[in-house]
Scaffold this active site. Structure first.
Site, PDB file in Angstrom:
ATOM      1  N   HIS A 217      41.561-128.563  -7.556  1.00 58.98           N
ATOM      2  CA  HIS A 217      42.900-128.421  -7.139  1.00 58.98           C
ATOM      3  C   HIS A 217      43.407-129.782  -6.686  1.00 58.98           C
ATOM      4  CE1 HIS A 217      46.706-126.258  -6.281  1.00 58.98           C
ATOM      5  NE2 HIS A 217      46.684-127.148  -5.035  1.00 58.98           N
ATOM      6  N   TYR A 221      46.946-132.505  -7.452  1.00 55.62           N
ATOM      7  CA  TYR A 221      47.851-133.244  -6.538  1.00 55.62           C
ATOM      8  C   TYR A 221      47.550-134.970  -7.058  1.00 55.62           C
ATOM      9  CZ  TYR A 221      48.761-129.261  -4.041  1.00 55.62           C
ATOM     10  OH  TYR A 221      49.150-127.972  -3.779  1.00 55.62           O
ATOM     11  N   HIS A 368      53.123-121.535 -15.318  1.00 55.36           N
ATOM     12  CA  HIS A 368      53.032-122.414 -13.827  1.00 55.36           C
ATOM     13  C   HIS A 368      52.995-123.802 -14.159  1.00 55.36           C
ATOM     14  CE1 HIS A 368      52.145-123.790  -9.938  1.00 55.36           C
ATOM     15  NE2 HIS A 368      50.754-123.895 -10.190  1.00 55.36           N
ATOM     16  N   PHE A 369      51.732-123.952 -14.860  1.00 52.67           N
ATOM     17  CA  PHE A 369      51.210-125.446 -15.183  1.00 52.67           C
ATOM     18  C   PHE A 369      51.949-126.172 -16.166  1.00 52.67           C
ATOM     19  CE2 PHE A 369      47.337-123.796 -17.233  1.00 52.67           C
ATOM     20  CZ  PHE A 369      47.580-124.302 -18.208  1.00 52.67           C
ATOM     21  N   HIS A 370      52.772-125.447 -16.961  1.00 52.13           N
ATOM     22  CA  HIS A 370      53.444-126.185 -17.898  1.00 52.13           C
ATOM     23  C   HIS A 370      54.741-126.795 -17.049  1.00 52.13           C
ATOM     24  CE1 HIS A 370      50.899-125.179 -20.880  1.00 52.13           C
ATOM     25  NE2 HIS A 370      51.392-126.132 -21.567  1.00 52.13           N
ATOM     26  N   ARG A 433      45.933-115.314 -20.654  1.00 52.83           N
ATOM     27  CA  ARG A 433      45.898-116.724 -21.145  1.00 52.83           C
ATOM     28  C   ARG A 433      44.698-117.003 -22.103  1.00 52.83           C
ATOM     29  NH1 ARG A 433      44.018-120.230 -16.100  1.00 52.83           N
ATOM     30  NH2 ARG A 433      44.108-122.080 -17.500  1.00 52.83           N
ATOM     31  N   ARG A 434      44.940-118.138 -22.716  1.00 53.47           N
ATOM     32  CA  ARG A 434      43.590-118.424 -23.424  1.00 53.47           C
ATOM     33  C   ARG A 434      42.903-117.597 -24.492  1.00 53.47           C
ATOM     34  NH1 ARG A 434      40.142-121.549 -18.417  1.00 53.47           N
ATOM     35  NH2 ARG A 434      41.235-123.606 -19.072  1.00 53.47           N
TER      36      ARG A 434
HETATM   37 FE1  HAS Z   1      49.510-124.872  -9.165  1.00 53.94          FE
HETATM   38  C1  HAS Z   1      47.237-122.983 -11.014  1.00 53.94           C
HETATM   39  C2  HAS Z   1      48.999-122.758  -6.412  1.00 53.94           C
HETATM   40  C3  HAS Z   1      51.551-126.917  -7.402  1.00 53.94           C
HETATM   41  C4  HAS Z   1      49.175-127.398 -11.668  1.00 53.94           C
HETATM   42  N1  HAS Z   1      48.337-125.093 -11.089  1.00 53.94           N
HETATM   43  C5  HAS Z   1      47.374-124.104 -11.386  1.00 53.94           C
HETATM   44  C6  HAS Z   1      46.849-124.620 -12.710  1.00 53.94           C
HETATM   45  C7  HAS Z   1      47.402-125.800 -12.750  1.00 53.94           C
HETATM   46  C8  HAS Z   1      48.142-126.019 -11.567  1.00 53.94           C
HETATM   47  C9  HAS Z   1      47.125-126.892 -13.932  1.00 53.94           C
HETATM   48  O1  HAS Z   1      47.065-120.513  -5.438  1.00 53.94           O
HETATM   49  C10 HAS Z   1      45.895-123.801 -13.544  1.00 53.94           C
HETATM   50  C11 HAS Z   1      44.469-124.116 -13.332  1.00 53.94           C
HETATM   51  C12 HAS Z   1      43.664-123.370 -14.379  1.00 53.94           C
HETATM   52  O2  HAS Z   1      43.673-123.813 -15.566  1.00 53.94           O
HETATM   53  O3  HAS Z   1      43.082-122.199 -14.200  1.00 53.94           O
HETATM   54  N2  HAS Z   1      50.201-124.737  -7.128  1.00 53.94           N
HETATM   55  C13 HAS Z   1      49.831-123.899  -6.501  1.00 53.94           C
HETATM   56  C14 HAS Z   1      50.738-124.060  -5.133  1.00 53.94           C
HETATM   57  C15 HAS Z   1      51.372-125.373  -5.173  1.00 53.94           C
HETATM   58  C16 HAS Z   1      51.027-125.807  -6.773  1.00 53.94           C
HETATM   59  C17 HAS Z   1      50.940-123.209  -3.863  1.00 53.94           C
HETATM   60  N3  HAS Z   1      50.201-126.586  -9.401  1.00 53.94           N
HETATM   61  C18 HAS Z   1      50.931-127.282  -8.484  1.00 53.94           C
HETATM   62  C19 HAS Z   1      51.267-128.678  -8.923  1.00 53.94           C
HETATM   63  C20 HAS Z   1      50.387-128.836 -10.258  1.00 53.94           C
HETATM   64  C21 HAS Z   1      49.723-127.382 -10.522  1.00 53.94           C
HETATM   65  C22 HAS Z   1      51.966-129.750  -8.343  1.00 53.94           C
HETATM   66  C23 HAS Z   1      50.317-129.904 -11.145  1.00 53.94           C
HETATM   67  C24 HAS Z   1      51.112-131.057 -10.985  1.00 53.94           C
HETATM   68  N4  HAS Z   1      48.245-123.143  -8.904  1.00 53.94           N
HETATM   69  C25 HAS Z   1      48.265-122.458  -7.466  1.00 53.94           C
HETATM   70  C26 HAS Z   1      47.293-121.189  -7.798  1.00 53.94           C
HETATM   71  C27 HAS Z   1      46.734-121.219  -8.935  1.00 53.94           C
HETATM   72  C28 HAS Z   1      47.380-122.619  -9.725  1.00 53.94           C
HETATM   73  C29 HAS Z   1      47.071-120.369  -6.583  1.00 53.94           C
HETATM   74  C30 HAS Z   1      45.768-120.264  -9.385  1.00 53.94           C
HETATM   75  C31 HAS Z   1      46.342-119.452 -10.188  1.00 53.94           C
HETATM   76  C32 HAS Z   1      45.152-118.366 -10.863  1.00 53.94           C
HETATM   77  O4  HAS Z   1      44.896-117.280 -10.433  1.00 53.94           O
HETATM   78  O5  HAS Z   1      44.351-119.048 -11.765  1.00 53.94           O
HETATM   79  C33 HAS Z   1      52.230-126.025  -4.355  1.00 53.94           C
HETATM   80  O6  HAS Z   1      51.702-127.383  -4.174  1.00 53.94           O
HETATM   81  C34 HAS Z   1      53.554-125.922  -4.720  1.00 53.94           C
HETATM   82  C35 HAS Z   1      54.621-126.570  -3.645  1.00 53.94           C
HETATM   83  C36 HAS Z   1      55.844-126.956  -4.244  1.00 53.94           C
HETATM   84  C37 HAS Z   1      57.087-126.785  -3.684  1.00 53.94           C
HETATM   85  C38 HAS Z   1      58.543-127.365  -4.331  1.00 53.94           C
HETATM   86  C39 HAS Z   1      59.078-128.335  -3.949  1.00 53.94           C
HETATM   87  C40 HAS Z   1      60.313-128.904  -4.539  1.00 53.94           C
HETATM   88  C41 HAS Z   1      60.577-130.369  -4.733  1.00 53.94           C
HETATM   89  C42 HAS Z   1      61.583-130.626  -5.421  1.00 53.94           C
HETATM   90  C43 HAS Z   1      62.815-130.936  -4.920  1.00 53.94           C
HETATM   91  C44 HAS Z   1      64.167-131.124  -5.785  1.00 53.94           C
HETATM   92  C45 HAS Z   1      65.146-131.911  -5.582  1.00 53.94           C
HETATM   93  C46 HAS Z   1      66.228-131.884  -6.634  1.00 53.94           C
HETATM   94  C47 HAS Z   1      65.207-132.867  -4.430  1.00 53.94           C
HETATM   95  C48 HAS Z   1      57.431-126.132  -2.496  1.00 53.94           C
HETATM   96  C49 HAS Z   1      59.844-131.292  -3.813  1.00 53.94           C
HETATM   97  C50 HAS Z   1      67.266-131.118  -6.174  1.00 53.94           C
HETATM   98  C51 HAS Z   1      68.580-131.256  -6.788  1.00 53.94           C
HETATM   99  C52 HAS Z   1      69.576-129.923  -6.935  1.00 53.94           C
HETATM  100  C53 HAS Z   1      70.776-130.565  -7.664  1.00 53.94           C
HETATM  101  C54 HAS Z   1      69.140-128.881  -6.576  1.00 53.94           C
END
Ligand code: HAS
Length: 540
Positions: A217, A221, A368-370, A433-434
């Site tokens: 995890h 990050y 999700h991860f793509h 998946r996979r």
């Molecule tokens: Fe995830 C599985 C939970 C973030 C990558 N994640 C994965 C896997 C990968 C991955 C590779 O709880 C698969 C692993 C595998 O092969 O099995 N993930 C989360 C949570 C977050 C999260 C809670 N993941 C990421 C990030 C990744 C990533 C970042 C890569 C870089 N993830 C999971 C969980 C799994 C999981 C479970 C397991 C699932 C399973 O069962 O296998 C959080 O960090 C996300 C927080 C993000 C936000 C969004 C904030 C938005 C922002 C953009 C602002 C936009 C602006 C523009 C300013 C709250 C900062 C606006 C402009 C306008 C005009 C509107």
């Protein structure tokens, strides 16, 4: 930019894009196979391609790009030049990682390590695959030490001064990496290498998966934080605005250091052998690690809005109009931010226990991860390349390349829409998946999934065109006209509050991070060592 440092940075960036190209070819083929559109010759396996794709794109492209980018930033902001010791560590790390990568790719492509990028036991690869992984990790440690060495010398020479924001963020990113990789190093060295060489005849599976996710995890990050460095520090400069708050940015990074690691169980929610209480605890900590991302979203909106108001924008969304839409250095990372909104929401779904039961091991997770790593992070890295390569090679970005960059970004977004969208939908319909192409004996559910798999393959093909275009752009950047490109580092807004000094008191933050890790992992690990399943398993 210092010429010698430029070479080190460039070596990393070019290696990263070479990995992206090879990984992209494997990705294209594997997507077409899964969609039932091509059949592989008998000597190439689907899982071999999937492993090459995951390892080269998720592990190698990212790690090389990140280390190159972080070295460029610490060289630029901490004295304008790397210390000889830091540069030497950087090159040694690069060579060790490259030896590991080449060995790993040979083993994967010879079909002896089709264990996917998470290499779960009891699937067993050739021992040389694990040796290769160990080399990549050790190489990255050496590179990390190089950055620490540069930072320490700077602080010694600038007592009482706050370090530059970029350097602070680079240190947090690499500290987190060093603490997290201890888990995967232990798994590989203590468990998988002896087992795959046949020195021991069994492996503790739940322990190996736990050590993997202790690392896995924070790994995500490790990909995200350098993209955040670009959003916080570089984007304000490119849009002609200011950083909203230095203190907020540093606090967000400290929160990542504290909460990124003790959360690995949210990848293991569906696994037996881990008590319900400990899963619950790590899910609570997972929700804590969402906070710094919400702070980042707030901070980016504030930066954009302040910039708009300063330029006379009116109304609720007037600031959108004054953003430099035609500048790829802004546009590519911005599209990454935009996609991160649904991507992050998907992560919150994953982390919620009941919903995880629906999505776990389905194509939803791949979707999700793509969106996260392969769009938000990758597009930000592409956006960085358009100024980083010219900066370190003494060249300039031409209007033609800028246009091609905008096209590349759009191709990527369209490809991802076609690929990741259907992945999310068909994942909710239960498609795993996979899995190589199969209709499960023409089962009606699997027949329903097929159109989505075809759409994924079409998306994958569009994305492959995007890979070719970014590789072309990188080569063209290397041949762009000579000139000077400034390293874009933003200034902090005048109205921002002063940054409290305690944010840079490392012993405190590392101490709290270690305490949280011990709290979240000690008892579950003791149970795993003793080979007992926790009582929580029974009640789950
Ligand atoms: Fe995830 C599985 C939970 C973030 C990558 N994640 C994965 C896997 C990968 C991955 C590779 O709880 C698969 C692993 C595998 O092969 O099995 N993930 C989360 C949570 C977050 C999260 C809670 N993941 C990421 C990030 C990744 C990533 C970042 C890569 C870089 N993830 C999971 C969980 C799994 C999981 C479970 C397991 C699932 C399973 O069962 O296998 C959080 O960090 C996300 C927080 C993000 C936000 C969004 C904030 C938005 C922002 C953009 C602002 C936009 C602006 C523009 C300013 C709250 C900062 C606006 C402009 C306008 C005009 C509107």
């Amino acid at each position: 930019f210092d010429r010698k440092d430029g070479k080190l940075v460039l070596a990393h960036v070019l290696f990263a894009f070479a990995a992206l190209l090879v990984g992209g070819i494997a990705g294209l083929l594997q997507g077409l196979v899964r969609g039932g559109m091509v059949t592989l010759p008998a000597n190439i396996g689907y899982y071999e391609l999937l492993t090459a794709h995951g390892v080269l794109m998720a592990l190698i492209f990212t790690t090389y790009f990140i280390i190159g980018f972080l070295y460029s930033g610490v060289s630029h902001t901490l004295g304008g030049q790397l210390r000889p010791a830091a540069r030497k560590l950087g090159w040694t790390g690069y060579l060790v990682m490259s030896a590991g990568t080449v060995l790993g790719v040979i083993v994967i492509l010879s079909g002896k390590a089709s264990v996917l990028y998470t290499f779960y036991a009891p699937m067993k690869a050739s021992p040389w695959f694990y040796v290769a992984l160990a080399l990549v990790v050790v190489g990255s440690w050496l590179s990390g030490f190089g950055v620490f060495c540069q930072y320490r010398r700077w602080r010694r020479e600038h007592r009482g001064k706050l370090s530059p924001l970029f350097a602070f963020m680079a240190v947090v990113t690499l500290l987190m990496w060093q603490i997290a990789t201890i888990g995967v190093a232990a798994e590989v060295v203590v468990q998988l290498i002896p087992w795959s060489f046949g020195w021991v005849d069994s492996v503790n599976v739940v322990l190996s998966r736990t050590l993997f996710w202790y690392f896995g995890h924070p790994l995500v990050y490790f990909w995200l934080l350098p993209a955040y460095i670009c959003w916080y520090v570089v984007i304000p400069k490119i849009i002609g605005g200011k950083i909203f708050s230095d203190a907020l940015a540093r606090l967000a990074f400290i929160l990542f250091l504290l909460f990124s690691i003790p959360v690995g169980f949210h990848h293991q929610l569906m696994e037996p052998g881990i008590g319900g209480f400990w899963k619950f605890l790590q899910v609570v900590l997972t929700f804590m690690v969402i906070i710094p991302s919400l702070m980042t979203a707030f901070s980016m909106f504030a930066t954009f809005e302040m910039n708009g108001r300063a330029k006379g924008a009116k109304g609720l969304f007037g600031w959108l109009r004054v953003l430099p839409w035609k500048d790829v250095r802004f546009f590519a990372p911005f599209m990454g931010m935009l996609v991160f909104i649904p991507a992050g929401a998907g992560g919150i779904v994953n982390a919620s226990n009941q919903m995880n039961a629906v999505v776990h091991n389905t194509l939803w997770v791949t979707g999700h991860f793509h969106l996260t790593v392969a769009t938000s992070v990758a597009l930000t890295f592409f956006g960085i390349a358009y100024w980083l390569i010219p900066t370190v090679t003494g060249r300039v970005l031409t209007p033609r390349l800028n246009r091609l960059g905008i096209i590349q970004t759009l191709v990527w977004c369209v490809g991802m829409l076609f690929m990741s969208g259907p992945m999310h939908i068909v994942g909710l319909m239960g498609s795993p998946r996979r899995t190589a192409y199969t209709t499960y004996g023409d089962h009606p559910d699997a027949i329903l999934w097929m159109p989505y798999h075809v759409a994924m393959a079409i998306g994958g093909t569009i994305l492959f065109a995007g890979v070719l275009l970014i590789v072309y752009n990188v080569i063209a950047l290397m041949r762009a006209p000579k000139g000077e490109t400034v390293y874009p580092i933003g200034e902090v807004a005048e109205a921002a509050e002063a940054t409290p000094r305690y944010l840079e008191r490392w012993s405190v933050w590392i101490g709290i991070a270690v305490a949280l890790i011990l709290f979240a992992y000690t008892i579950p690990l003791i149970d795993m060592f003793r080979g007992v399943t926790s009582p929580g398993f029974v009640t789950w």
